[in-house]
Design a protein around this motif. Sequence first.
Motif, mmCIF file in Angstrom:
data_model
loop_
_atom_site.group_PDB
_atom_site.id
_atom_site.type_symbol
_atom_site.label_atom_id
_atom_site.label_comp_id
_atom_site.label_asym_id
_atom_site.label_seq_id
_atom_site.Cartn_x
_atom_site.Cartn_y
_atom_site.Cartn_z
ATOM 1 N N TRP A 58 0.900 -1.312 0.159
ATOM 2 C CA TRP A 58 -0.224 -0.179 -0.099
ATOM 3 C C TRP A 58 0.772 1.211 0.112
ATOM 4 N N GLU A 59 0.751 2.121 -1.034
ATOM 5 C CA GLU A 59 1.564 3.166 -1.252
ATOM 6 C C GLU A 59 3.144 3.088 -0.901
ATOM 7 N N GLY A 60 3.504 1.971 -1.693
ATOM 8 C CA GLY A 60 4.822 1.690 -1.730
ATOM 9 C C GLY A 60 5.657 1.037 -0.476
ATOM 10 N N ARG A 61 4.871 0.588 0.377
ATOM 11 C CA ARG A 61 5.085 -0.078 1.567
ATOM 12 C C ARG A 61 4.163 -1.376 1.954
ATOM 13 N N THR A 62 4.869 -2.180 2.623
ATOM 14 C CA THR A 62 4.077 -3.344 2.685
ATOM 15 C C THR A 62 3.260 -3.224 4.092
#
Length: 104
Positions: free
Chosen positions: A69-73
């Motif tokens: 989500w948005e470049g992060r896990t």
Amino acid sequence: MTAAGFESARFDEIIHAPNRLRICSMLSAMNEVEFAALREALGVSDSVLSKQLKALEDAGYLSVKKSPWEGRTRTWAALTPAGKDAFNGHVAELRRLAAGVALE
């Protein structure tokens, strides 16, 4: 006095620990909750929350999923059907104890 309404009441030592009880309470009101939201609501560290979630997961009461989500896990937690049943039974038992109702 009868124990009407308390048929499924049962004390659950796994759920009863304060942080796990609060986790189950929050998750019972929602489909799933993100790790950071749980951490902030409980006011605990990542390691403390991870340990509590692992105990619930090992008991079969919790499922954990990771998703980008948005470049992060992000890590999400949800009660399983067994977890919902155990939590509801534990809350019923606490209510029964508070009311002083004897099981027959």
